[in-house]
Each structure stands twice: as C-alpha cells, then as structure tokens.
Scaffold this active site. Structure first.
Site, PDB file in Angstrom:
ATOM      1  N   LYS A 135     -11.623  14.862  11.701  1.00 56.66           N
ATOM      2  CA  LYS A 135     -12.302  14.075  10.678  1.00 56.66           C
ATOM      3  C   LYS A 135     -11.348  12.978  10.227  1.00 56.66           C
ATOM      4  CE  LYS A 135     -12.341  13.736   6.422  1.00 56.66           C
ATOM      5  NZ  LYS A 135     -12.505  12.251   6.298  1.00 56.66           N
ATOM      6  N   GLU A 137       3.809   7.690  -6.396  1.00 53.73           N
ATOM      7  CA  GLU A 137       3.708   6.927  -5.154  1.00 53.73           C
ATOM      8  C   GLU A 137       2.727   5.775  -5.346  1.00 53.73           C
ATOM      9  OE1 GLU A 137       3.385   8.061  -0.458  1.00 53.73           O
ATOM     10  OE2 GLU A 137       1.961   9.025  -1.814  1.00 53.73           O
TER      11      GLU A 137
END
Length: 481
Positions: A172, A383
């Site tokens: 996926k 991040e």
C-alpha cells in the site's frame, strides 16, 4: 481530462476496485491534477491478501537460485525503466529531474544490487556446534506500507527482500505518490515475478493501511512513515501478534568541530545542502547543526549563503535545484514551523515564510536557516520535514554529544571533524542507528534504521533480508543429517 489509474494490481493482473472512492493525484509544482486513482477499502485489501496467501506455498518452496534469477530480471528491467521512474516521481512529488534520476529512481537499482550481493551470504541451513540444524524460512504474507518522500527507495527496500526470501506481499503506497508504485508493478510484471507474489492496493492509511495491519492472514507488517503512523500500525497489528518493523521520523544532529580546519567551509556547505535535499523531506536529514563555538559565526554565514544561493523552481529543469513540497498541507505545516520558530525567538538568518520571490504557484518553500536555536524551541524537538535548518553552538565535545542525544529520535547523526580518534569516540557516544563522518554517504547494502522513536528493525542488504525470515531449529538424532 486526467488519466484514469483506478485499477489495483492483484494476482498478477490489473483489476477493478471494489471501493467507489477516488482521489486526484496532484503535481505539486503546478497544482494541477495528473491522474485519478481509487482508494481501496477492506474488501480490496481482502482480495489482495487472499492472492498473496494463495501464492505463498509455491513461492516459499522455490529454490533460492530461482528467486535470485527473478531478481536479476527485475534488475535488468529496472535499469531500462529508470528514466520512466524518474519522470513519474518528478510529476507526482516534485523531485527535481536530475536528482529524481540520479537518486530517487537510481536506488531501485542500487538497493537491488545490494540485496543480490547479500543474498549469496544467507546461510539458508547451517548446523550449530551443539548439533542443532538451523533453517531460515520466509515469514509468510507481508503487508508493506510506504511513504511519499522517497517512493521507490522505500518500495525497493520492502518488496525486494520479500521476493528474495520467499515471502509474498501486499503493497500500500502513499496515496500522494501512487503512480511510481504502479509503474514499479509493471516492472515486476515484465520481469516475470509470479502472479500473487506482489500485489498493490492504493488507499489511505486509516482505511486501507489499517485493514492491512489488522488482517489475520498477514504475518508481518513493514511500515515507513511518521511516528504517529507507526504507532497506529503497531496497535492494529498487535491483536494478531504480527512481526512489525518500523522506519519512522528523525531529528538528526550534525556535529561540526573546529578541527575541520580548512575543510570547514566545504563541510558546512555540504551539510546545509544535504538538509535542503529533496526539499528537506527526508527522515534522516541533518536538520540540527551543532557547531563548536569558535567557528559558530563562520558556520552560520556559510549555511545562510547556501540557503540564499539554492535555486528553487521548476523541477522538470535539469541541474541542481530544489523542487516543491509534496502538497498544500505539507507546505502549510512547514510554514507553521517557520512562523513558530520566529515567535519563539530563534534568529532567522536566511529564507523565511512564504514562497520564493517570483514564484506564484506550486508548493515551493524558501530554504530557511535559524541560528541560536535551543532545546526549548519547537524546531529543535519536532520533525519539520521541510527545508529548515536549525543551528546551535556548543562549548566542547561533551556538550556536543549531550545536545546531539537530546532528542526522542535516533535515526541518523552526522559528524564533521579532522580528527579520526574524535570521530570514533563521538560516533560511539551518539545514540543513532547511522553515523555519517565528513559527508560519507550510505552505501548500498548497509543497514538503514534507527533507535528509539525512529523505529525498529533495519532495511537494506543482509540485515534487511533477515527481517523477512523465520528461524527454525531442528533437533535431530545424533548421526542424522
């Protein structure tokens, strides 16, 4: 009219989806739709997993030499289609043309070469000194979920070891970059990978990804993406006690020592450029530059100059440049971090909010550098996943190591020094899965992965192959083979 790419690759053929949900794939440089894909649901995942489960016994029973021959054909076709992969990656995620060919698409070749070299080192069966026979066997059906930022890199690091070890799988990919994944299925099909060994279903993480992670006929999940996504996969997989490997986020430190001497300019400039590579959308980017105080001002000037001189624009143009961020949502996220850093008191020395001057469309951001960043600032902790570099001074080696390890992540670390003894000493003290000294890059076949919230397990080469293998101990009567 945009192209229709709504089929899934299941059982060796392109098949119509059960799900009626559709999504337009956008070119982030033009903000124009370039394809229409289907978003799979549970029934689509069920069909793909059933295909992989049916193919597993025969594929697991093949001799290693047969699987190696299939991988060699995959390598041949990947080389022939490298330019096609690069153009697709540029179109769907904005990687600049030269970088897309030389790095983004090229890893489909280099990772496979690394796996083939490691494949010959696997002791499929061996005898321990105590007489026990050890067999290495494929774990089974693997669910593979890959991100958008290095689409072929992560697909290759998951699909190839699954094929090599005798596993079957369902991929996926990110719904933001599905076209390169679909092209990769064409490569595998042309190379003769047997039907059902690799299957593809597009879809979102909360729907298709969760259905794959929860599926009782899936034996292993390998996920690359955000730490939040990784924890969701882990929770979904826990009920069926699957093996789970995770490659997650990072906030990688880059320690710059004054003993770089005459190489200081080159080392700082290369480090800043590495931060801006792929528009800063790399989990192992060196986004925290820690600089010895005696050369701190000089390093700040060099990094700011690199940011100011970075060309940002049309990713279809050849040469060194920075392309757009992958989506409007990602652009807004990065702008939020830039605005937040200014509000919190970090000193902006290059770039800043908004698009680059003269750019009026596309998800382009400005290469941005903040100085005097402290552990209290959000861009130290979180991040950003954009072209934002944070610079901080340190007094001595001990403080440098302490600051470097002051993070929840532990994916990569970078070290710039002219002293080999210091390099070995500091590298040993850094809590990271990978340490790059003086710009030395990752070699194909080396393990990729990190400590702590950066994930579990390793990808690439022998270590990556071992993640897909089970260990069986045979306790045989004395004298039996």
């Amino acid at each position: 009219m945009i192209p229709d790419r709504i089929q899934f690759y299941i059982g060796g053929a392109w098949t119509a989806p059960v799900s009626p949900a559709r999504l337009s794939v956008e070119n982030p440089a033009t903000e124009q739709a370039i394809a229409l894909i289907a978003l799979g649901m549970d029934a689509d995942i069920d069909a793909a997993v059933a295909s992989a489960r049916a193919a597993f016994p025969d594929w697991a029973a093949t001799r290693p030499a047969e699987r190696r021959a299939v991988l060699e054909r995959v390598l041949e076709v990947t080389r022939a289609r490298q330019a096609d992969l690069a153009r697709t990656i540029t179109a769907e995620m904005g990687a600049p043309a030269t970088m897309a060919f030389e790095e983004q698409a090229a890893v489909g070749v280099s990772h496979l070469e690394g796996f083939l070299a490691a494949f010959d080192e696997i002791p499929w069966q061996e005898r321990l000194p105590n007489g026990t026979v050890i067999r290495r066997e494929p774990i089974g059906v693997c669910g593979l979920i890959t991100p958008w930022n290095w689409p072929i890199n992560q697909i290759a690091l998951k699909v190839l070891p699954a094929i090599a070890t005798g596993c079957t799988c369902v991929l996926k990919p990110s719904e933001l970059t599905p076209l390169s994944a679909m092209l990769y299925m064409e490569i595998l099909d042309e190379a003769g990978v047997p039907a059902g060994v690799v299957n593809l279903v597009n879809g979102s993480g909360p729907v298709a990804g969760a259905a794959l992670s929860r599926h009782p006929d899936v034996d292993m999940m390998s996920f690359t993406g955000s730490t939040r996504g990784g924890t969701a996969v882990s929770r979904d997989a826990a009920a069926t006690v699957k093996r789970v490997t995770l490659e997650l986020g990072g906030k990688s430190p880059n320690l710059v020592f004054a003993d770089c001497g005459a190489d200081l300019k080159a080392r700082v400039a290369a480090s800043a450029a590495e931060c801006f590579l792929n528009s800063g959308q790399s989990c192992d980017a060196p986004t925290r530059m820690l600089v010895e105080r005696s050369v701190y001002d000089t390093a700040c000037e060099i990094a700011a100059r690199v940011a100011d001189e970075t060309i940002v624009g049309d990713p279809t143009v050849e040469g060194d440049r920075m392309g757009p961020l992958v989506s409007a949502a990602q652009w807004s996220r990065v702008q939020g971090y830039i605005d937040g850093a200014r509000t919190e008191g970090a000193r902006l020395i290059a770039g800043g909010p908004g698009r680059p001057e003269g750019v009026n469309r596309g998800h382009f951001a400005r290469p941005t550098v903040f100085a005097d960043v402290t552990p209290d600032h959000t861009i130290w902790r979180e991040e950003v996943f954009g072209p934002v570099l944070a610079i901080t001074p340190f007094a001595d080696e001990a403080e440098a190591v302490r600051l470097a390890n002051d993070t929840d992540y532990g994916l990569a670390a970078y070290l710039q020094t002219g002293d080999p003894a210091r390099a070995a000493r500091v590298a040993a003290a850094l809590r990271a899965g990978m340490v790059h000294v003086n710009g030395t890059p990752q070699s194909p076949g080396s393990p990729f992965g990190g400590y702590s919230m950066s994930g579990t397990g390793r990808e690439g080469g022998l270590f990556g192959l071992e993640e897909y293998l089970e260990i069986k101990a045979l306790h045989m009567p004395a004298g039996w083979n």
